[in-house]
Design an enzyme around this catalytic site. Structure first.
Site, mmCIF file in Angstrom:
data_model
loop_
_atom_site.group_PDB
_atom_site.id
_atom_site.type_symbol
_atom_site.label_atom_id
_atom_site.label_comp_id
_atom_site.label_asym_id
_atom_site.label_seq_id
_atom_site.Cartn_x
_atom_site.Cartn_y
_atom_site.Cartn_z
ATOM 1 N N ASP A 125 6.662 136.655 -28.414
ATOM 2 C CA ASP A 125 7.214 135.639 -29.304
ATOM 3 C C ASP A 125 6.606 135.855 -30.689
ATOM 4 O O ASP A 125 5.420 135.595 -30.907
ATOM 5 C CB ASP A 125 6.875 134.232 -28.805
ATOM 6 C CG ASP A 125 7.613 133.851 -27.530
ATOM 7 O OD1 ASP A 125 7.799 134.727 -26.659
ATOM 8 O OD2 ASP A 125 7.976 132.670 -27.393
ATOM 9 N N LYS A 188 14.440 131.733 -31.490
ATOM 10 C CA LYS A 188 13.654 130.569 -31.075
ATOM 11 C C LYS A 188 13.463 129.644 -32.269
ATOM 12 O O LYS A 188 13.260 130.108 -33.394
ATOM 13 C CB LYS A 188 12.311 131.067 -30.526
ATOM 14 C CG LYS A 188 11.292 129.994 -30.156
ATOM 15 C CD LYS A 188 10.037 130.660 -29.593
ATOM 16 C CE LYS A 188 8.888 129.686 -29.439
ATOM 17 N NZ LYS A 188 7.654 130.350 -28.954
ATOM 18 N N LYS A 224 15.875 129.916 -27.483
ATOM 19 C CA LYS A 224 14.749 129.132 -26.988
ATOM 20 C C LYS A 224 14.486 127.967 -27.931
ATOM 21 O O LYS A 224 14.329 128.152 -29.137
ATOM 22 C CB LYS A 224 13.500 130.016 -26.868
ATOM 23 C CG LYS A 224 12.247 129.265 -26.396
ATOM 24 C CD LYS A 224 11.090 130.232 -26.187
ATOM 25 C CE LYS A 224 9.789 129.493 -25.873
ATOM 26 N NZ LYS A 224 8.661 130.428 -25.656
#
Length: 269
Positions: A125, A188, A224
């Protein structure tokens, strides 16, 4: 894109029942899409041990539930988490690349990503350089993502936009497209480290970007939501948004995740 009606769109979707899941099914589904997370300066081996133990505890209850999709930790804890989760379906994700600020030279970011991958991370991430984006240095932002994607090797890459700092829906859409076109496996919303984290308004813009890209190329990109999603009712809103904008093909943990540290134990399973 015209986002003058964004709140009306969201309210209409929130009022729409889910098509293919009842209440108990959707909460089991949400659990299986959670990236169980600890990203604190006080993290230590015991906290990671506890996190992994929690991640593995749900399927052991006999309630016909699956464990969370991943645990998300800082790079020094990747090898420990990998060892503790060995043999399970729960992956190891690591924030890397100057999380949460994104304020490091690209060489340092790539080195940290490479370290996490070599330690066994299944997923990375990263967070974009918001300062560069807001200066209009779009090619530089995309170039950094491509360099980090290369360093990921076989690990999946989730690109955090930090939507709370991008200021407008148009910026969120543009950042989404830059990340997708640079090779993101997921986009995300947030780091969870600023005042404004995941919001339905930012999320639906990101969904639109994914839907447009899919129509143009046939390629699916995951999404996400992270930051501030701490109760089942809020999580359900994000499921409904995915179902209505992207469809059933995205309703699995290969393409949908929720980053949370407190949500899992609150789900009515």
């Amino acid at each position: 894109m015209n986002y003058t009606d964004i709140n009306q769109r969201i309210e209409e979707i929130k009022a729409t029942p889910l098509k293919n899941m009842n209440e108990s099914e959707v909460y089991r589904f949400i659990l299986n899409c959670i990236d169980l997370t600890t990203l604190e300066g006080s993290d230590n081996e015991q906290k990671i041990n506890d996190l992994c133990h929690t991640a593995l505890s749900f399927a052991a209850t006999g309630k016909n539930v699956k464990n969370p999709s991943a645990v998300c930790v800082y790079p020094p804890f990747v090898a420990q988490a990998k060892r503790l989760l060995a043999g399970s379906d729960t992956r190891v994700a690591s924030v890397a690349g100057a999380f949460p600020s994104g304020q490091s030279p690209i060489e340092i970011k790539v080195a940290e990503v490479s370290y996490a991958v070599n330690e066994g991370a299944d997923e990375i991430d990263m967070v974009i350089s918001r300062g560069k984006f807001l200066e209009g240095k779009y090619e530089e932002v995309g170039s950094e993502i491509r360099a980090i994607k290369k360093a990921c090797k076989n690990a999946k890459l989730k690109v955090i936009l930090e939507t709370g700092e991008l200021q407008t829906p148009e910026n969120i859409y543009k950042a989404s497209r830059i990340a997708i076109e640079a090779g993101a496996d997921f986009i995300k919303t947030s780091t969870g480290k600023i005042a404004v984290n995941a919001t339905p308004e930012a999320f639906i813009v990101m969904l639109d970007a994914i839907a447009d890209y899919h129509r143009e190329t046939g390629k699916m990109v995951g999404i996400k939501a992270a930051g501030g999603i701490s109760d089942p009712e809020t999580a359900l809103v994000y499921v409904k948004l995915v179902e209505n904008v992207l469809g059933d093909a995205w309703l699995n943990n290969q393409y949908f995740r929720i980053g949370a540290s407190r949500l899992a134990k609150k789900l009515p399973l």
